[in-house]
Design an enzyme around this catalytic site. Sequence first.
Site, PDB file in Angstrom:
ATOM      1  N   ALA A  48       0.785  -1.233   0.000  1.00 13.86           N
ATOM      2  CA  ALA A  48       0.000   0.000   0.000  1.00 13.86           C
ATOM      3  C   ALA A  48       0.826   1.298   0.000  1.00 13.86           C
ATOM      4  CB  ALA A  48      -0.982  -0.041   1.170  1.00 13.86           C
ATOM      5  N   ASP A 237      -4.022  -2.635   3.909  1.00 19.01           N
ATOM      6  CA  ASP A 237      -4.262  -1.888   2.668  1.00 19.01           C
ATOM      7  C   ASP A 237      -5.332  -0.820   2.836  1.00 19.01           C
ATOM      8  OD1 ASP A 237      -3.160  -4.675   1.745  1.00 19.01           O
ATOM      9  OD2 ASP A 237      -2.717  -3.172   0.206  1.00 19.01           O
ATOM     10  N   LYS A 248      -3.756  -8.484   2.696  1.00 21.15           N
ATOM     11  CA  LYS A 248      -3.572  -9.593   1.756  1.00 21.15           C
ATOM     12  C   LYS A 248      -4.459 -10.781   2.086  1.00 21.15           C
ATOM     13  CE  LYS A 248      -1.721  -9.649  -1.183  1.00 21.15           C
ATOM     14  NZ  LYS A 248      -2.421  -9.384  -2.470  1.00 21.15           N
TER      15      LYS A 248
HETATM   16  O1  MRU Z   1      -1.084  -7.234  -3.463  1.00 23.62           O
HETATM   17  P1  MRU Z   1      -0.025  -6.561  -2.660  1.00 23.62           P
HETATM   18  O2  MRU Z   1       1.286  -7.264  -2.668  1.00 23.62           O
HETATM   19  O3  MRU Z   1       0.090  -5.097  -3.020  1.00 23.62           O
HETATM   20  O4  MRU Z   1      -0.572  -6.611  -1.169  1.00 23.62           O
HETATM   21  C1  MRU Z   1       0.218  -6.093  -0.152  1.00 23.62           C
HETATM   22  C2  MRU Z   1      -0.348  -6.261   1.193  1.00 23.62           C
HETATM   23  O5  MRU Z   1      -1.417  -6.790   1.387  1.00 23.62           O
HETATM   24  C3  MRU Z   1       0.436  -5.657   2.331  1.00 23.62           C
HETATM   25  O6  MRU Z   1       0.306  -6.416   3.487  1.00 23.62           O
HETATM   26  C4  MRU Z   1      -0.103  -4.234   2.603  1.00 23.62           C
HETATM   27  O7  MRU Z   1      -0.125  -3.495   1.430  1.00 23.62           O
HETATM   28  C5  MRU Z   1       0.674  -3.531   3.626  1.00 23.62           C
HETATM   29  S1  MRU Z   1       2.225  -3.015   3.015  1.00 23.62           S
HETATM   30  C6  MRU Z   1       3.054  -2.123   4.166  1.00 23.62           C
END
Ligand code: MRU
Length: 346
Positions: A48, A237, A248
């Site tokens: 994110a 996110d 995720k």
């Molecule tokens: O699909 P992605 O790899 O962008 O998903 C990322 C995540 O779910 C992370 O845990 C979230 O963005 C936090 S990042 C500090």
Amino acid sequence: MSFRTIEWRDDSVIMIDQTRLPNEEIYNTYTDFKAVAEAIRGMVIRGAPAIGVAAAMGIALGARDIIADTHESFFRQLENVCDVMARTRPTAVNLFWAIERMKRVAEGGRDKTLVQIRELLKCEAIRVEQEDLTICRNIGKWGATLIPDSAIVLTHCNAGGLATAGYGTALGVIRAAHEAGKKIQVFADETRPWLQGARLTAWELVKEGIPTTLISDNMAGFFMSRGEITCCVVGADRIAANGDTANKIGTYSVAVLAKENNIPFYVAAPLSTLDLSLSDGGKIPIEERPTEEVTHIKGIAIAPAGVRVRNPAFDVTPARYISAIITENGIVTGDYRSGLRRITGA
Ligand code: MRU
């Protein structure tokens, strides 16, 4: 840290290509906003806060390349640049937060020349990146207070330096505890289907010498039930006003397992991940990604052609499973609806 996730250099944007890790450490150079949008959609950069930084830098590139005789024409085209960015990925609210921030800066400079507005946007994008680094360090500082000495910390996906401008949110907490000499160990869920845990989290932590054990997602309950996990720390996110948290896919399962086993479950995220306009997590848009991410690994089919597939990239963990939300301003527990408002100063 021994790598840079994203940076503005010589009027272009450099990103480590996360689709190539852990086997190749390759840095791509982007000189136009559409390529940056494609990099976000294609997961060259993901996570994110990192998506937010990339969007801001993409907008700065887009603004630089606008050909316009009038402010009206410039602002119309800038709106289009922002729309292209906004269509890349729907769940991480940091993307929309960064776009709004860039729009506000441009609007605030309406009385300036176009050359000056372009410069303002470039400086703002660099600021978004630099601020994120400081924010992650502060999240780490607060979060480390929750991690006991010799803890075994389970994390899901990658909320590390690669998912931010550097240092990380969940991994920021882990890094800060490690730097404080707490002798912690990490269990990293591999995080199917895209394998952020195996490919990215394990890569970052091994590189840094933080003791790390990789497990497949379906093993988390096994280790929790045997008393081998002290606490869980994940990123986010989008966090709704009541504390419900999108992260995720698979995070919800980890949180339920943690509660069943009386293990604290912490979410670490910057305030830019809060979406207080949404009353609860049911309103968070969930991205569905291409089915090939489930049916194939590295281009090799692992399922029969023609099988029906679903691929939601995120799930929502209800606030009741979350022991605390760690932000750069401090830690929120209990009544998230009032606590999150208070921590933002709203
Ligand atoms: O699909 P992605 O790899 O962008 O998903 C990322 C995540 O779910 C992370 O845990 C979230 O963005 C936090 S990042 C500090």
